[in-house]
Scaffold this motif. Structure first.
Motif, PDB file in Angstrom:
ATOM      1  N   GLN A 260      10.612  -7.001  22.604  1.00 40.30           N
ATOM      2  CA  GLN A 260       9.609  -7.649  21.772  1.00 40.30           C
ATOM      3  C   GLN A 260       9.147  -6.700  20.659  1.00 40.30           C
ATOM      4  OE1 GLN A 260       9.369  -7.198  25.111  1.00 40.30           O
ATOM      5  NE2 GLN A 260       8.398  -8.959  26.134  1.00 40.30           N
ATOM      6  N   ILE A 261       8.955  -7.250  19.477  1.00 37.14           N
ATOM      7  CA  ILE A 261       8.443  -6.476  18.348  1.00 37.14           C
ATOM      8  C   ILE A 261       7.010  -6.945  18.068  1.00 37.14           C
ATOM      9  CG2 ILE A 261       8.706  -5.986  15.889  1.00 37.14           C
ATOM     10  CD1 ILE A 261      11.705  -6.363  16.252  1.00 37.14           C
TER      11      ILE A 261
ATOM     12  N   THR B  24       6.398 -12.803  19.943  1.00 40.55           N
ATOM     13  CA  THR B  24       5.473 -11.900  19.268  1.00 40.55           C
ATOM     14  C   THR B  24       5.563 -12.113  17.763  1.00 40.55           C
ATOM     15  OG1 THR B  24       7.169 -10.178  19.321  1.00 40.55           O
ATOM     16  CG2 THR B  24       5.603 -10.209  21.134  1.00 40.55           C
ATOM     17  N   GLN B  25       5.270 -11.063  16.995  1.00 39.50           N
ATOM     18  CA  GLN B  25       5.374 -11.148  15.545  1.00 39.50           C
ATOM     19  C   GLN B  25       6.828 -11.416  15.140  1.00 39.50           C
ATOM     20  OE1 GLN B  25       3.024 -11.171  13.270  1.00 39.50           O
ATOM     21  NE2 GLN B  25       4.462 -11.307  11.562  1.00 39.50           N
ATOM     22  N   THR B  26       7.028 -12.406  14.293  1.00 40.94           N
ATOM     23  CA  THR B  26       8.383 -12.703  13.838  1.00 40.94           C
ATOM     24  C   THR B  26       8.891 -11.577  12.939  1.00 40.94           C
ATOM     25  OG1 THR B  26       7.846 -15.067  13.845  1.00 40.94           O
ATOM     26  CG2 THR B  26       9.865 -14.384  12.702  1.00 40.94           C
ATOM     27  N   PRO B  27       9.995 -10.900  13.306  1.00 45.85           N
ATOM     28  CA  PRO B  27      10.527  -9.845  12.437  1.00 45.85           C
ATOM     29  C   PRO B  27      10.898 -10.395  11.063  1.00 45.85           C
ATOM     30  CG  PRO B  27      11.524  -9.758  14.628  1.00 45.85           C
ATOM     31  CD  PRO B  27      10.756 -11.048  14.551  1.00 45.85           C
ATOM     32  N   ALA B  28      10.840  -9.531  10.065  1.00 47.53           N
ATOM     33  CA  ALA B  28      11.088  -9.959   8.684  1.00 47.53           C
ATOM     34  C   ALA B  28      12.464 -10.583   8.513  1.00 47.53           C
ATOM     35  CB  ALA B  28      10.930  -8.766   7.742  1.00 47.53           C
ATOM     36  N   ASP B  29      13.443 -10.118   9.300  1.00 51.58           N
ATOM     37  CA  ASP B  29      14.800 -10.651   9.157  1.00 51.58           C
ATOM     38  C   ASP B  29      15.083 -11.818  10.105  1.00 51.58           C
ATOM     39  OD1 ASP B  29      14.733  -9.186  11.478  1.00 51.58           O
ATOM     40  OD2 ASP B  29      16.685  -8.225  11.183  1.00 51.58           O
ATOM     41  N   LYS B  30      14.029 -12.328  10.765  1.00 59.10           N
ATOM     42  CA  LYS B  30      14.206 -13.432  11.713  1.00 59.10           C
ATOM     43  C   LYS B  30      13.378 -14.662  11.321  1.00 59.10           C
ATOM     44  CE  LYS B  30      16.820 -11.094  14.640  1.00 59.10           C
ATOM     45  NZ  LYS B  30      18.221 -11.478  14.941  1.00 59.10           N
TER      46      LYS B  30
ATOM     47  N   PRO C 209      14.625 -20.298  14.846  1.00 64.32           N
ATOM     48  CA  PRO C 209      13.781 -21.427  15.233  1.00 64.32           C
ATOM     49  C   PRO C 209      12.968 -21.205  16.502  1.00 64.32           C
ATOM     50  CG  PRO C 209      16.053 -21.871  15.821  1.00 64.32           C
ATOM     51  CD  PRO C 209      16.067 -20.588  15.044  1.00 64.32           C
ATOM     52  N   VAL C 210      13.256 -20.118  17.239  1.00 64.24           N
ATOM     53  CA  VAL C 210      12.488 -19.800  18.442  1.00 64.24           C
ATOM     54  C   VAL C 210      11.424 -18.742  18.134  1.00 64.24           C
ATOM     55  CG1 VAL C 210      12.611 -18.903  20.808  1.00 64.24           C
ATOM     56  CG2 VAL C 210      14.433 -20.379  19.934  1.00 64.24           C
ATOM     57  N   LEU C 211      11.765 -17.796  17.280  1.00 67.08           N
ATOM     58  CA  LEU C 211      10.838 -16.705  16.960  1.00 67.08           C
ATOM     59  C   LEU C 211       9.898 -17.047  15.813  1.00 67.08           C
ATOM     60  CD1 LEU C 211      13.198 -13.603  17.242  1.00 67.08           C
ATOM     61  CD2 LEU C 211      11.780 -14.682  19.004  1.00 67.08           C
ATOM     62  N   PHE C 212      10.190 -18.114  15.079  1.00 67.48           N
ATOM     63  CA  PHE C 212       9.317 -18.552  13.985  1.00 67.48           C
ATOM     64  C   PHE C 212       8.920 -20.015  14.205  1.00 67.48           C
ATOM     65  CE2 PHE C 212       8.503 -20.626   9.941  1.00 67.48           C
ATOM     66  CZ  PHE C 212       7.587 -19.771   9.367  1.00 67.48           C
ATOM     67  N   PRO C 213       7.612 -20.335  14.093  1.00 68.33           N
ATOM     68  CA  PRO C 213       6.489 -19.412  13.940  1.00 68.33           C
ATOM     69  C   PRO C 213       6.329 -18.527  15.188  1.00 68.33           C
ATOM     70  CG  PRO C 213       5.754 -21.695  13.824  1.00 68.33           C
ATOM     71  CD  PRO C 213       7.173 -21.737  14.159  1.00 68.33           C
ATOM     72  N   GLY C 214       5.667 -17.381  15.007  1.00 64.93           N
ATOM     73  CA  GLY C 214       5.507 -16.423  16.084  1.00 64.93           C
ATOM     74  C   GLY C 214       4.320 -16.703  16.981  1.00 64.93           C
ATOM     75  N   TRP C 215       4.141 -15.804  17.949  1.00 61.46           N
ATOM     76  CA  TRP C 215       3.001 -15.826  18.867  1.00 61.46           C
ATOM     77  C   TRP C 215       2.891 -17.146  19.622  1.00 61.46           C
ATOM     78  CZ3 TRP C 215       1.952 -11.151  19.772  1.00 61.46           C
ATOM     79  CH2 TRP C 215       2.012 -10.203  18.746  1.00 61.46           C
ATOM     80  N   ARG C 216       3.991 -17.583  20.211  1.00 59.90           N
ATOM     81  CA  ARG C 216       3.965 -18.798  21.034  1.00 59.90           C
ATOM     82  C   ARG C 216       4.883 -18.590  22.232  1.00 59.90           C
ATOM     83  NH1 ARG C 216       8.223 -22.453  19.462  1.00 59.90           N
ATOM     84  NH2 ARG C 216       9.437 -21.689  17.685  1.00 59.90           N
ATOM     85  N   GLY C 217       5.588 -19.614  22.667  1.00 57.37           N
ATOM     86  CA  GLY C 217       6.417 -19.495  23.851  1.00 57.37           C
ATOM     87  C   GLY C 217       5.620 -19.683  25.123  1.00 57.37           C
ATOM     88  N   GLN C 218       6.105 -19.080  26.218  1.00 56.83           N
ATOM     89  CA  GLN C 218       5.497 -19.234  27.530  1.00 56.83           C
ATOM     90  C   GLN C 218       5.387 -17.890  28.243  1.00 56.83           C
ATOM     91  OE1 GLN C 218       4.585 -22.633  29.323  1.00 56.83           O
ATOM     92  NE2 GLN C 218       4.148 -22.457  27.129  1.00 56.83           N
TER      93      GLN C 218
END
Length: 709
Positions: free
Chosen positions: A315-316, A587-593, A597-606
């Protein structure tokens, strides 16, 4: 999490100090026995901590009931409920559609808060009076801070905090300052503010800052008192609707001098909207103490970088804004958020309703993973899509488009207007069951997430506001810059100057920044009231939301000035995030990601291990929602849409659902303050009436056109 006084001790103190029914009436006698208070320093602190406990237990004030008013009723936050003129919540939060005279004063949410605040005031008054009667009181309050002067100062701050709450909700209230004094009759709110500002100024030099002595941010320390002086000044010198039926000489300062006002509105409902004419003098007081707080905040720190390294599974983080909210989810009895000047402490697995009512939604039930979270606080579409710069790292921390199912899976928060953790669009993301290490899933009121009451960024932005209002734009820019730039990668927004230009002035930029910084925390509604912009934004809010819905209806999307598009439909599919990324809670979506579609938008998931909390969900693998087309329009039936569907994505209703609830999302927003009211410059009725029982107990009357019974 980290309570200063456990429930058992609170009960023992109650039995020692108070009769079982005394606190239920606003005319309470003294509730602290003086001999008990000064039998030892420990007993004095126990009496103080009981006062804190009454504030902590006043859950409608900071988690539910009353607290829904500001988190539902601003131009950036909204309710999950469908518009209904018969709903007490809609009536209160949307400025009384149908008029104040039709409102049933005994059925509103949080009606017990008035009496409960006087319970806390009664404890504080008894403690303060006991101190002031000591033969060595002057000696205690001389020189450097000491343990007893600090306890006395905390009691003064606790009382002042309660009066701030009372005045911002009710306007003019009874002003009780002595132990055993009956709460009756109305006092000018401006005299109340003046008195407590001066009293705080007296005790401030004799208190320990956060991190000094034994003080932490779970008590009202000197750092908080400096911030509270500033906060009281902003309300004391700010706009508010006041009564005109109390006589021409009712509104006085603490010296009894009749005040003059700069009024925006005409008179209606025996009320008028304006601010006191000497507001600059008051703002200069605020500037002095807010500056002192910035210069030496004790152990409180404004994080400009994220101190965390990368996570063990890759995680970043790299987001200082998210770090402070993650600290609130530590799930232990020690941790306090570094940026919090004062937190209302909650016990892990025993108390705190915040995630259940205004946190990230979950449609699960008790015993599920995560527990139910109805997500009462929803974020208006124009704020999520249009206000944030796309590089502002606060957006994903503050707002989420997904919640949880209660079976360990993510759930898109569609714009279907519904209850209990699903639908109604983007939601607050700052409080989330998923971010606790081992959440209690048996009851939705047991998160243990502390209540954020004052943060250091608030000090910076209050100071920026008063400097800008007083014409000191250079200083205002500096304090604004500290908060604004830390929200951007590398701690720098290269478009900061353009941000101010687009806002129209440094002052306007500060007020907008407060919305971006504190969304979902119950701040914006009071900001638009006290800065005088409430009438304007109430009208503008309806226009913007109507334009969005019209655009979606006509074109299938609406484009904001920053280039973002809110589409009628998005494309989604469930994925096995742990297998693909090594973790589920993103976590925070890396600039190159940014296209992931899973990492953006960030700070979600389970939660990464719901199976370890509720074994029934341990075998679940398809836990995360992949999202495409959230900020850019993908035409249904297009080649791009066909390619997504071939990859397993499903066309999912998004903004199209707002069309079915246009009245709730747009045309009836702030229905009690109409375009005609704005044109006529009528005063907005933003205050609450008292119940009939309170009127009987205190001998006061309701104003603003409200009924008396």
């Amino acid at each position: 999490m980290k309570k200063i006084l456990n429930i058992a001790l609170a009960v023992s103190v109650v039995l020692t100090m108070i009769g079982c029914d005394d606190f239920l009436d606003t005319s309470s006698e003294s509730v602290v026995d003086r001999d008990f208070v000064f039998s030892s320093e420990e007993s004095a602190r126990s009496a103080l901590y009981y006062g804190y406990e009454t504030l902590r237990a006043n859950r409608s004030l900071h988690s539910t009931g009353f607290f829904w008013h500001p988190v539902w009723g601003s131009d950036i936050e909204d309710s999950q409920d469908t518009y209904n003129e018969g709903s007490a919540g809609i009536l209160q939060k949307w400025f009384y559609p149908g008029g104040t005279s039709t409102y049933n004063i005994d059925t509103g949410e949080g009606t017990e808060v008035f009496t409960k605040l006087y319970e806390t005031i009664s404890v504080a008054n008894s403690l303060i009076t006991s101190f002031e009667l000591l033969p060595n009181f002057a000696e205690i309050m001389t020189g450097e801070p000491n343990s007893l002067s600090d306890v006395y100062g905390q009691a003064v701050a606790l009382r002042a905090t309660c009066y701030w709450e009372l005045c911002r909700w009710y306007g003019d209230v009874p002003h009780v300052l002595q132990a055993g004094q009956k709460a009756e009759g109305l006092a000018s709110r401006y005299a109340i503010y003046d008195y407590h500002i001066q009293k705080l100024i007296e005790v401030e030099p004799h208190m320990f800052r956060a991190g000094e002595g034994s003080n932490r941010a779970d008590v009202m320390n000197r750092t908080y008192v400096q911030g509270l002086i500033g906060r009281l000044c902003l309300y004391n010198g700010g706009y508010a609707t006041r009564r005109t039926d109390l006589g021409t000489n009712f509104y006085v300062d603490s010296e009894g001098n009749t005040l003059s006002f700069e009024d925006w509105s005409v008179e209606k409902n025996n009320a008028i909207y304006g601010r006191r004419s000497d507001w600059r003098n008051i703002f200069n007081i605020a500037k002095q103490y807010l500056q002192a707080c910035v210069n030496n905040p004790g152990s409180v720190v404004l994080h400009l970088t994220d101190p965390r390294s990368n996570g063990s599974n890759g995680q970043i983080y790299n987001n200082p804004y998210q770090y402070i909210f993650q600290q609130m989810h530590a799930g232990d009895n020690v941790t306090l958020a570094d940026e919090f000047i004062y937190e209302i402490p909650q016990e892990y697995n025993y108390s705190s309703d915040r995630p259940a009512y205004i946190g990230r939604p979950s449609s699960g039930g008790n015993g599920q993973a995560p527990c139910v979270a109805c997500g009462q606080d929803r974020i208006q579409a124009h704020f999520y899509y249009g206000w944030f710069d796309n590089k502002d790292m606060r957006r994903d921390v503050s707002v989420t488009v997904t919640g949880s199912t209660g079976q360990g899976q993510e759930l898109i928060q569609s714009f279907e207007r519904s209850n209990w953790g699903k639908g109604s669009g983007p939601a607050t993301n700052k409080y989330d069951w998923n971010r606790l290490p081992a959440p209690n899933t048996q009851s939705y009121g047991t998160s243990g997430i502390n209540i954020s009451y004052m943060r250091i960024s608030d000090i910076y932005l209050m100071l920026a506001e008063v400097c800008a209002a007083l014409g000191e734009e250079g200083n205002a820019r500096n304090y604004l810059s500290a908060v604004h730039n830390r929200a951007f990668p590398g701690g720098n927004d290269p478009n900061f100057d353009r941000y101010i230009t687009d806002c129209g002035s440094v002052y306007n930029a500060v007020i907008k920044e407060r919305a971006l910084e504190f969304s979902g925390e119950g701040v914006r509604r009071f900001d638009i009231i006290r800065t005088g912009i409430l009438p304007e934004v109430a009208v503008e809010n309806r226009k913007v939301m109507k334009a969005i819905i019209d655009g979606v209806r006509a074109n299938g999307y609406y484009t904001f000035e920053n280039g973002n598009q809110i589409p009628a439909y998005i494309w989604t599919k469930m994925v096995d995030a742990r297998n693909s990324y090594g973790y589920r809670l993103t976590t925070q979506t890396p600039a190159d990601k940014q296209d992931d579609p899973v990492l953006f938008p960030g700070w979600r998931g389970q939660h990464d291990d719901w199976g370890g909390v509720v074994p029934a969900y341990g075998s679940e693998t398809m836990t995360n929602v992949a999202i495409k087309g959230l900020f850019n329009y993908i035409a249904p039936g297009s080649a791009e849409a066909a390619a997504l569907e071939a990859d397993g994505y499903v066309q999912t209703p998004w903004a199209i659902d707002m069309l079915k609830y246009e009245e709730s999302y747009a045309t009836k927003l702030f229905a009690g303050y109409t375009d005609a009211d704005y044109t006529a410059k009528n005063p907005p009725i933003h205050l609450l009436p008292n119940t009939y029982q309170v009127l009987l107990n205190t001998g006061i009357t309701n104003g603003y056109g409200f009924r008396q019974q």
